[in-house]
Design an enzyme around this catalytic site. Structure first.
Site, PDB file in Angstrom:
ATOM      1  N   LYS A  20      54.102  47.981 119.269  1.00  0.00           N
ATOM      2  CA  LYS A  20      55.503  48.411 119.366  1.00  0.00           C
ATOM      3  C   LYS A  20      56.012  48.842 117.983  1.00  0.00           C
ATOM      4  O   LYS A  20      55.384  48.511 116.960  1.00  0.00           O
ATOM      5  CB  LYS A  20      56.342  47.255 119.915  1.00  0.00           C
ATOM      6  CG  LYS A  20      56.282  46.005 119.071  1.00  0.00           C
ATOM      7  CD  LYS A  20      56.588  44.768 119.891  1.00  0.00           C
ATOM      8  CE  LYS A  20      56.682  43.548 118.997  1.00  0.00           C
ATOM      9  NZ  LYS A  20      56.695  42.293 119.752  1.00  0.00           N
ATOM     10  N   TYR A  74      71.830  49.182  88.038  1.00  0.00           N
ATOM     11  CA  TYR A  74      73.162  48.864  88.542  1.00  0.00           C
ATOM     12  C   TYR A  74      73.557  47.439  88.181  1.00  0.00           C
ATOM     13  O   TYR A  74      72.786  46.505  88.366  1.00  0.00           O
ATOM     14  CB  TYR A  74      73.218  49.031  90.059  1.00  0.00           C
ATOM     15  CG  TYR A  74      73.328  50.474  90.509  1.00  0.00           C
ATOM     16  CD1 TYR A  74      74.438  51.258  90.147  1.00  0.00           C
ATOM     17  CD2 TYR A  74      72.342  51.049  91.293  1.00  0.00           C
ATOM     18  CE1 TYR A  74      74.537  52.573  90.570  1.00  0.00           C
ATOM     19  CE2 TYR A  74      72.436  52.359  91.724  1.00  0.00           C
ATOM     20  CZ  TYR A  74      73.539  53.122  91.354  1.00  0.00           C
ATOM     21  OH  TYR A  74      73.636  54.423  91.772  1.00  0.00           O
TER      22      TYR A  74
HETATM   23  C1  LIG Z   1      55.889  41.362 119.435  1.00  0.00           C
HETATM   24  C2  LIG Z   1      55.247  40.593 120.511  1.00  0.00           C
HETATM   25  C3  LIG Z   1      53.950  40.117 120.357  1.00  0.00           C
HETATM   26  C4  LIG Z   1      53.209  40.168 119.032  1.00  0.00           C
HETATM   27  O1  LIG Z   1      53.754  39.162 118.188  1.00  0.00           O
HETATM   28  P1  LIG Z   1      53.235  38.901 116.678  1.00  0.00           P
HETATM   29  O2  LIG Z   1      54.016  37.705 116.258  1.00  0.00           O
HETATM   30  O3  LIG Z   1      53.588  40.117 115.902  1.00  0.00           O
HETATM   31  O4  LIG Z   1      51.784  38.662 116.744  1.00  0.00           O
HETATM   32  C5  LIG Z   1      53.356  39.526 121.456  1.00  0.00           C
HETATM   33  N1  LIG Z   1      54.020  39.396 122.635  1.00  0.00           N
HETATM   34  C6  LIG Z   1      55.299  39.814 122.797  1.00  0.00           C
HETATM   35  C7  LIG Z   1      55.975  39.624 124.105  1.00  0.00           C
HETATM   36  C8  LIG Z   1      55.954  40.421 121.743  1.00  0.00           C
HETATM   37  O5  LIG Z   1      57.230  40.815 121.891  1.00  0.00           O
END
Ligand SMILES: *Cc1c(COP(=O)(O)O)cnc(C)c1O
Length: 347
Positions: A38, A247
């Site tokens: 994702k 800054y």
């Molecule tokens: C993002 C996600 C993962 C992966 O999680 P990580 O902590 O990045 O390994 C797995 N399952 C779901 C439902 C997620 O939303």
């Protein structure tokens, strides 16, 4: 059009990515590791990541929404699957009906909506995180036999901590599995894999650790850094005692020394938490960040590498454990936040 060479590049280590997936797959025991891709594979580029992981044998890919599913669909090989974690809204249906991806059904409205299609799906159980997912009560009440369910899954809220919630979620998940059956079962994200065999089931869903995240001690030695932000020196100058930098003058020189101004800033995702804390590297030489990180510029101390000059390249120290300590940001924010100005290249 004339090409304009970028001043920020994200070097991506393809061997490290594959090694990390193989490590997580091996640690998953008899379960097979998939890949959460994702958010454009946590910012690294989902198409490239999918192609590389498929070549290594990965077959299950998890995206957040249908736009992300469409992005990678045409790159799938036979036997590979995409799961859309955020489910299927009414307005997703026209695309979902022609997509090769399957939704993760998160509530009963989605179940009713999808049941009519006769197509494959996954089901998310709420085992106590109270984010997305169907409550165990509703799971127990429903007759699931008409749905074509591939993966029945749940998600761990605190797998990166040694807390009772992990076992409580495991028990809730196992109880719910009495009432809903799919072809496969899945519970663990990256950190969950390190919790041991009881958490593995049939398939695991690592994300962060594929990309170099180490949220469990078991990963400190085995998981490798994948993303290396690089930038170019725009200017070198010499500070005198008492000179201030950046800054709000958050750095004042207490000795004479040279500094370099780099073409990267918080607009690239190198956020202000790194001010006076971050480190860049020239080969192995450490170049501490001086003063505030600006939107497009960073000052570093080059006392230890005085030969550096305009147009030389340096690399941010971006081991996610170390960078998280330096900046106060989570490993997730560090990797997903790297911006669009980076030219991404695999080496
Ligand atoms: C993002 C996600 C993962 C992966 O999680 P990580 O902590 O990045 O390994 C797995 N399952 C779901 C439902 C997620 O939303």
């Amino acid at each position: 059009m004339i090409e304009i060479p970028s001043t920020v590049k994200l070097r991506l280590d393809g061997d490290a990515l594959i090694s990390n997936w193989q490590t997580l797959d091996r640690m998953s025991g008899s379960a097979s590791a998939g890949a959460a891709i994702k958010a454009n594979a946590y910012g690294l580029g989902s198409v490239e990541v999918v192609q590389r992981l498929q070549a290594a044998g990965c077959r299950d890919f998890y995206v957040a929404n249908w736009q992300e599913a469409r992005e990678i669909e045409s790159h799938l090989e036979g036997g590979s699957c995409i799961s859309v974690l955020n489910g299927v809204r009414a307005e997703d249906m026209p695309f979902a009906m022609i997509s090769a991806a399957k939704p993760v059904l998160n509530n009963m409205e989605q179940v009713y909506r999808w049941q009519e299609t006769g197509r494959s799906c996954d089901v998310m159980i709420n085992s106590g995180m109270n984010r997305l997912g169907i409550n165990p009560m509703d799971i127990a009440r429903y007759d699931w036999s008409d749905l074509d369910i591939d993966i029945v899954m749940s998600h761990l809220a605190s797998a990166d901590e040694d807390v009772p919630q992990n076992e409580q979620q495991l028990e809730q998940f196992i109880d719910a599995l009495d009432h809903v059956r799919g072809k496969r079962r899945s519970l663990s994200n990256s950190a969950g894999i390190a919790l041991g065999k009881a958490y593995h089931f049939d398939c695991t869903r690592p994300g962060l650790s594929l990309y170099g995240g180490k949220q469990h001690a078991a990963y400190e030695k085995t998981i490798q850094q994948v993303a290396f932000p690089e930038t170019q020196i725009l200017q070198v100058r010499d500070l005198k005692i008492g000179d201030k930098v950046g800054y709000n003058a958050k750095y004042t020189a207490e000795r004479e020394h040279p500094i370099a101004i780099l073409a990267m800033g918080y607009a690239d995702g190198y956020l202000r938490g790194f001010s006076n804390e971050g480190v860049f590297l020239s080969d192995k030489t450490m170049l501490p960040v001086l003063g505030r990180v600006s939107m497009d510029l960073i000052a570093v101390d080059i006392s230890k590498a005085p030969d550096l000059g305009e147009s030389d390249w340096v690399t941010a120290e971006y081991d996610l454990t170390i960078a998280s300590r330096q900046s106060g940001l989570s490993q997730y924010e560090l990797i997903t936040g790297l911006g669009n100005r980076f030219t991404r290249y695999w080496a």
